[in-house]
Enzyme design. Structure first.
Site, PDB file in Angstrom:
ATOM      1  N   ASN A  84      11.637 -36.171 -39.016  1.00  9.60           N
ATOM      2  CA  ASN A  84      12.786 -36.842 -38.421  1.00  9.60           C
ATOM      3  C   ASN A  84      14.019 -35.948 -38.424  1.00  9.60           C
ATOM      4  OD1 ASN A  84      14.715 -38.611 -37.490  1.00  9.60           O
ATOM      5  ND2 ASN A  84      14.112 -40.308 -38.791  1.00  9.60           N
ATOM      6  N   ASP A  85      14.628 -35.788 -39.587  1.00 11.40           N
ATOM      7  CA  ASP A  85      15.889 -35.042 -39.640  1.00 11.40           C
ATOM      8  C   ASP A  85      15.757 -33.595 -39.142  1.00 11.40           C
ATOM      9  OD1 ASP A  85      17.174 -37.233 -40.594  1.00 11.40           O
ATOM     10  OD2 ASP A  85      17.045 -36.642 -42.707  1.00 11.40           O
ATOM     11  N   VAL A  86      14.566 -32.989 -39.358  1.00  6.84           N
ATOM     12  CA  VAL A  86      14.421 -31.577 -38.988  1.00  6.84           C
ATOM     13  C   VAL A  86      14.348 -31.355 -37.484  1.00  6.84           C
ATOM     14  CG1 VAL A  86      13.329 -30.940 -41.173  1.00  6.84           C
ATOM     15  CG2 VAL A  86      11.888 -31.579 -39.228  1.00  6.84           C
ATOM     16  N   VAL A  87      14.283 -32.463 -36.695  1.00  5.33           N
ATOM     17  CA  VAL A  87      14.333 -32.321 -35.239  1.00  5.33           C
ATOM     18  C   VAL A  87      15.511 -33.084 -34.643  1.00  5.33           C
ATOM     19  CG1 VAL A  87      11.875 -31.852 -34.872  1.00  5.33           C
ATOM     20  CG2 VAL A  87      12.665 -34.221 -34.967  1.00  5.33           C
ATOM     21  N   ALA A  99      18.635 -38.603 -43.982  1.00  6.14           N
ATOM     22  CA  ALA A  99      20.067 -38.358 -43.996  1.00  6.14           C
ATOM     23  C   ALA A  99      20.863 -39.592 -43.549  1.00  6.14           C
ATOM     24  CB  ALA A  99      20.412 -37.176 -43.101  1.00  6.14           C
TER      25      ALA A  99
END
Lengths: 463, 107
Positions: free
Chosen positions: A388-391, A429
């Site tokens: 999720n957050d890494v994209v 996040a």
């Protein structure tokens, strides 16, 4: 064996550890590096047993303890599932820290430190070892789902923890100035045990890669301090080496998130699980494109190139084998397959690599972030499995976002994006992922493994 | 306290600092693939506290000290054997798949 000869042999041991660690940092030399470590350890253990030549009673106790400990370690190492690796590494860190604290205490039971300086270091060994122990227990609990993986906050947290640290350090000084007053050492022990718990509780699950790497570093420093207390050079050297390697990994992890170590440790960042609640806000007012596995399969089979972006969700669903099966199917149909690995995807450094290796994904398909990012814009389909957050493109554009500045995988630049997710939840996040609302995005809701299995079925029927 | 340092203590400090520098120098660029094995391998090396535990357990001055030493030996051995074994297992997993590039498209 004289102590001087023993020290020479320890030096040989130290050489094995140095070249062992060097070996472990290169793909071709890693297996040999690990064996050098084993050799150094075996040599050091034989040396100390001969040099100290314990009496029969203690010798038998030592050998039994070695046998039992070795057996426990071996069974744990052989039985662990690759998905359980972060917990195991955390547990080993904790055990090492506890051993260091116990050794420093045990040495004091035999004799008081000769000088105040050694007293300080002895007490620091107890402090760092005990803190590493309880900190690792909490990290283990968070990774194993036995402790709330969300940041657990209480008022004036950092101030309270700072206060505890000051109390511990004052006790260290008091002990060094009153060698023989062991009570201060036990104060250090008690405060450090509490501090380990309180310091890790406020750190969320997705920040665990940093915590695990840092505790790794601490376990080395604790061993070093205990070695200083005993006056043994191999403990000092090996502990310092581990302290350095753990710190290097910690820095790599922090850089991958574009956050400072202080921010990771003290800011109680994030919401916990990436599958957490929908935080409302503008969430309800927008709609996402929800599709069926059949739609996904059509898109995948018509693609020429696919990039898979794995995340923690893949680990939770244990979907790595299914992912590989799907990719094998596509590859046999001529689709080019690559995996994009973000350095902090998962719950420990290198987590995704270990999982995909277990599933026999060819190594040359795994690409690090800097290597693969230019490829996204020429890619037909990106398949996001539990990441999720890494994209999240907000990391590039939204200065208000907590993710702003974090290097991300440029999934949004590809032609089509398929996202496998359990819900439309916010990421760790706590940020809504703009990628979900992208026109090119196709959401497939459900358990990652079930969805992949459904995709496999659909792809087969299409081929 | 600092002023009262003995040469032996300073030499201990030298050993620690120089070893830390060596650690920073030899581990330069670690590929992501090796992050976990490096961590678990380093963790096994931190099991060096085994040697300290054996020293404490060999000393019969205090029974409590001896008992602590033996417990330390047990804990350190878990760390040593478990750490090296799991690292070896992971690394062989990496190797295995490199050797079989021709995967059966038989599904």
């Amino acid at each position: 064996m004289s102590e001087a000869v023993a020290w020479v042999l320890y030096l040989v041991s130290a050489g094995f550890f140095i070249f062992g660690l060097k070996g472990l940092s290169g793909p071709k030399t890693a297996v040999g590096g690990n064996l050098k470590g084993v050799t150094g350890m075996t040599l050091a253990a034989i040396t100390v047993l001969i040099a100290r030549s314990p009496e029969t009673g203690p010798l038998i106790a030592i050998l039994i303890a070695m046998g039992l400990g070795g057996a426990v370690g071996f069974v744990l190492a052989k039985r662990v599932e690759m998905t359980g690796m972060p917990e195991l590494v955390a547990a080993f860190n904790g055990v090492g820290g506890l051993a260091s604290a116990i050794v420093a205490l045990g040495e004091v039971m035999h004799r008081d430190p000769y000088t105040p300086t050694i007293g300080v270091v002895t007490a620091l060994g107890v402090l760092i070892g005990a803190l590493t122990f309880t900190g690792s227990v909490i990290a283990w609990g968070k990774l194993a789902g036995k402790v709330n993986s969300a940041p657990v906050k209480f008022p004036n947290q950092n101030l309270a923890n700072l206060g505890l640290l000051v109390v511990a350090l004052v006790a260290v000084i008091l002990y060094a100035n009153n060698l023989g007053a062991e009570i201060w050492l036990f104060v250090v022990l008690a405060v450090a045990l509490g501090l380990g718990v309180l310091a890790v509780m406020p750190i969320g699950g997705a920040d665990m890669p940093v915590v695990v790497a840092l505790l790794n570093s601490y376990s080395g420093i604790a061993a070093s301090a205990a070695g200083y207390a005993i006056g043994n050079p191999i403990l000092i050297v090996a502990g310092a080496l581990v302290g350095a390697s753990g710190l290097i990994l910690t820095v790599i992890m922090c850089k991958a998130m574009n956050r400072s170590l202080a921010n990771v440790l003290f800011s109680a960042f994030g919401t916990g699980d990436s599958t957490g609640s929908t935080e409302g806000r503008e969430m309800e007012t927008r709609t996402v494109r929800n599709y069926t596995p059949e739609d996904g399969a059509i898109l995948l089979t018509s693609a020429r190139s696919v990039i898979v972006v794995p995340g923690y969700g893949m680990a939770v669903a244990q979907a790595q084998h299914s992912v590989r099966e799907l990719c094998d199917l596509l590859e046999s149909a001529g689709v080019k397959i690559q995996y994009a690995i973000h350095p902090v995807a998962g719950r420990m450094p290198g987590h995704m690599n270990v999982l995909l290796a277990e599933a026999n994904v060819p190594y040359d398909q795994l690409k690090e972030m800097e290597v693969i990012n230019p490829d996204f814009e020429n890619t037909d389909v990106v398949l996001v499995v539990g990441a999720n957050d890494v994209v999240n493109p907000a990391a590039r554009t939204d200065k208000e976002s907590g993710l702003y500045g974090m290097p991300i995988l440029d999934a949004d630049k590809s032609n089509n994006i398929i996202i496998l997710k359990r819900s439309l939840g916010v990421g760790f996040a706590g940020e809504i992922n703009e990628l979900f609302f992208n026109d090119k995005t196709m959401m497939l809701f459900g358990d990652a493994k079930d969805t992949i299995m459904a995709l496999i079925g659909e792809v087969k029927s299409l081929q | 306290m600092i002023l009262a340092l003995t040469m032996g203590e300073v030499i201990g400090l030298y050993i620690f600092v120089l070893a830390a520098f060596i650690g920073f120098e030899v581990i330069t660029k670690v590929p992501a693939q090796l992050h976990t094995p490096l961590m678990s391998g380093a963790n096994a090396i931190s099991g060096i506290i085994l040697i300290g535990a054996i020293i404490v357990a060999s000393n019969t001055t205090s029974t409590f000290g001896l008992i602590l030493g033996v417990i330390g030996v047990f804990l350190a051995m878990i760390n040593v054997v478990g750490g090296f074994a799991v690292t070896d297992r992971m690394l062989h997993m990496f190797k295995k798949k490199k050797e079989k590039p021709a995967k059966g498209g038989d599904a």
